[in-house]
Write a protein that holds these residues in place. Structure first.
Motif, short mmCIF file in Angstrom:
data_model
loop_
_atom_site.label_atom_id
_atom_site.label_comp_id
_atom_site.label_asym_id
_atom_site.label_seq_id
_atom_site.Cartn_x
_atom_site.Cartn_y
_atom_site.Cartn_z
N VAL A 208 0.84 -1.21 0.00
CA VAL A 208 0.00 0.00 0.00
C VAL A 208 0.87 1.26 0.00
N ILE A 209 1.88 1.27 0.86
CA ILE A 209 2.74 2.47 0.98
C ILE A 209 3.59 2.63 -0.28
N LYS A 210 4.09 1.49 -0.80
CA LYS A 210 4.91 1.53 -2.01
C LYS A 210 4.15 2.25 -3.13
N HIS A 211 2.91 1.88 -3.27
CA HIS A 211 2.04 2.46 -4.28
C HIS A 211 1.89 3.99 -4.08
N LEU A 212 1.66 4.38 -2.82
CA LEU A 212 1.49 5.80 -2.50
C LEU A 212 2.81 6.57 -2.68
N LEU A 213 3.93 5.88 -2.40
CA LEU A 213 5.24 6.52 -2.59
C LEU A 213 5.48 6.79 -4.08
N GLU A 214 5.13 5.81 -4.92
CA GLU A 214 5.30 5.97 -6.38
C GLU A 214 4.49 7.15 -6.90
N GLU A 215 3.34 7.36 -6.28
CA GLU A 215 2.48 8.47 -6.72
C GLU A 215 2.80 9.78 -6.00
N ASN A 216 3.89 9.78 -5.23
CA ASN A 216 4.29 10.97 -4.45
C ASN A 216 3.20 11.48 -3.52
N LYS A 217 2.39 10.56 -3.03
CA LYS A 217 1.29 10.98 -2.15
C LYS A 217 1.67 10.89 -0.68
N VAL A 218 2.82 10.28 -0.42
CA VAL A 218 3.23 10.11 0.96
C VAL A 218 4.76 10.13 1.06
N LYS A 219 5.25 10.48 2.25
CA LYS A 219 6.69 10.48 2.50
C LYS A 219 6.91 9.75 3.83
N VAL A 220 8.01 8.97 3.91
CA VAL A 220 8.32 8.27 5.16
C VAL A 220 9.66 8.79 5.68
N VAL A 221 9.68 9.25 6.92
CA VAL A 221 10.94 9.74 7.49
C VAL A 221 11.21 9.08 8.84
N GLY A 222 12.51 8.99 9.18
CA GLY A 222 12.90 8.53 10.50
C GLY A 222 13.23 9.75 11.35
N ALA A 223 13.09 9.61 12.67
CA ALA A 223 13.43 10.73 13.56
C ALA A 223 13.81 10.17 14.92
N LYS A 224 14.64 10.94 15.62
CA LYS A 224 15.07 10.49 16.96
C LYS A 224 14.92 11.62 17.97
N TYR A 225 14.30 11.27 19.10
CA TYR A 225 14.05 12.26 20.15
C TYR A 225 15.16 12.19 21.19
N SER A 226 15.67 13.36 21.55
CA SER A 226 16.68 13.43 22.59
C SER A 226 16.01 13.72 23.94
N LEU A 227 16.14 12.78 24.86
CA LEU A 227 15.56 12.97 26.19
C LEU A 227 16.22 14.15 26.89
N GLU A 228 17.47 14.40 26.51
CA GLU A 228 18.26 15.43 27.16
C GLU A 228 17.85 16.84 26.73
N THR A 229 17.67 17.03 25.41
CA THR A 229 17.40 18.38 24.91
C THR A 229 15.94 18.61 24.54
N GLY A 230 15.19 17.55 24.36
CA GLY A 230 13.79 17.70 23.92
C GLY A 230 13.66 17.82 22.42
N LYS A 231 14.82 17.82 21.73
CA LYS A 231 14.77 18.01 20.28
C LYS A 231 14.51 16.70 19.55
N VAL A 232 13.74 16.81 18.47
CA VAL A 232 13.55 15.68 17.56
C VAL A 232 14.38 15.96 16.31
N ILE A 233 15.35 15.08 16.04
CA ILE A 233 16.19 15.24 14.86
C ILE A 233 15.66 14.33 13.76
N VAL A 234 15.31 14.92 12.64
CA VAL A 234 14.73 14.15 11.53
C VAL A 234 15.82 13.74 10.56
N SER A 235 15.82 12.46 10.20
CA SER A 235 16.76 12.00 9.17
C SER A 235 15.94 11.63 7.95
N GLU A 236 16.00 12.45 6.92
CA GLU A 236 15.16 12.22 5.73
C GLU A 236 15.85 11.31 4.73
#
Ligand SMILES: [Zn+2]
Length: 236
Positions: A208-236
């Motif tokens: 399902v997602i593969k299909h939506l990715l091909e049509e540029n209808k969705v994007k999937v990103v990873g992100a990591k939250y730092s307990l220390e700073t409160g920041k969420v760093i996104v790795s695209e």
């Protein structure tokens, strides 16, 4: 007070009153200024990601907007349905609540949580529902520092069958982290990173997602939250 002075005084008083009434009626009501985030069907993936980044910045800066919890908003969402702009799969860790980290209110983010932010059939089905049926253009895998599920997988132990199932999901990420490890102290952190990547890849492999990715209808990103700073760093 002479007649003229009295008239001027009354006129000034009246004008002040009128200005005050106009100012009060134009200023936003506390509960209304919040649910300003657009519907998921009104933004693309990059715009949705910026909404999350902006929300996290408010959280980090301590400048959170009041997340609209009025009866009116609840009633609107009940009548109109939900149109979240992002699907987030995050760890169940009590220190990582997505609505707070991204300073969002009701109806804006569709959240799936489990220990270790792993992708199994149920979580994948929930993610597919969020994008295919609710129209969210963005999927985020949100891992975090000092993840207990990752640590338990690495340290091992006498797990119940069900907790063992979580460790089994995270083990391939641990194996990948071990291959490239340069400093053993980093094994926990590197496995957390690999585990985020692994979940991103598993989502991208859904038909399902593969299909939506091909049509540029969705994007999937990873992100990591730092307990220390409160920041969420996104790795695209
Ligand atoms: Zn965790």
């Amino acid at each position: 007070m002479s007649g003229n002075k009295k008239n001027v005084f009354l006129l000034t008083l009246l004008t002040t009153l009128l200005i005050s009434i106009v100012l009060i009626s134009c200023s936003p009501q506390k509960g209304k200024q919040l649910n300003v985030s657009p519907k998921g069907t009104e933004v693309n993936a990059d715009e949705a990601l910026n909404l999350l980044k902006d929300g996290n910045k408010r959280f980090v800066d301590g400048k959170e907007k009041n997340t609209d919890l009025t009866e009116e908003t609840k009633s609107d969402l009940f009548e109109d349905g939900q149109y979240p702009y992002a699907v987030i799969i995050s760890c169940s860790d009590s220190r990582v609540p997505p609505e707070l980290l991204f300073n969002e209110g009701f109806g804006n983010i569709f959240v799936i949580r489990n220990a270790g932010n792993v992708v199994d059939q149920i979580s994948l089905g929930s993610i597919e529902y969020g994008v295919e049926h609710l129209g969210a253009p963005l999927i985020m895998v949100l891992g975090h520092e000092k993840c207990g599920a990752v640590k338990a997988t690495i340290d091992g132990g006498d797990f119940s069958e069900n907790i063992g199932a979580i460790a089994k999901e995270i083990t391939p990420a641990y194996n990948s982290a071990k291959i490239n490890i340069k400093d053993n102290k980093l094994i926990y952190s590197n496995t957390e990173d690999e585990n985020i990547k692994q979940s991103v890849n598993e989502i991208k492999n859904s038909e399902v997602i593969k299909h939506l990715l091909e049509e540029n209808k969705v994007k999937v990103v990873g992100a990591k939250y730092s307990l220390e700073t409160g920041k969420v760093i996104v790795s695209e």
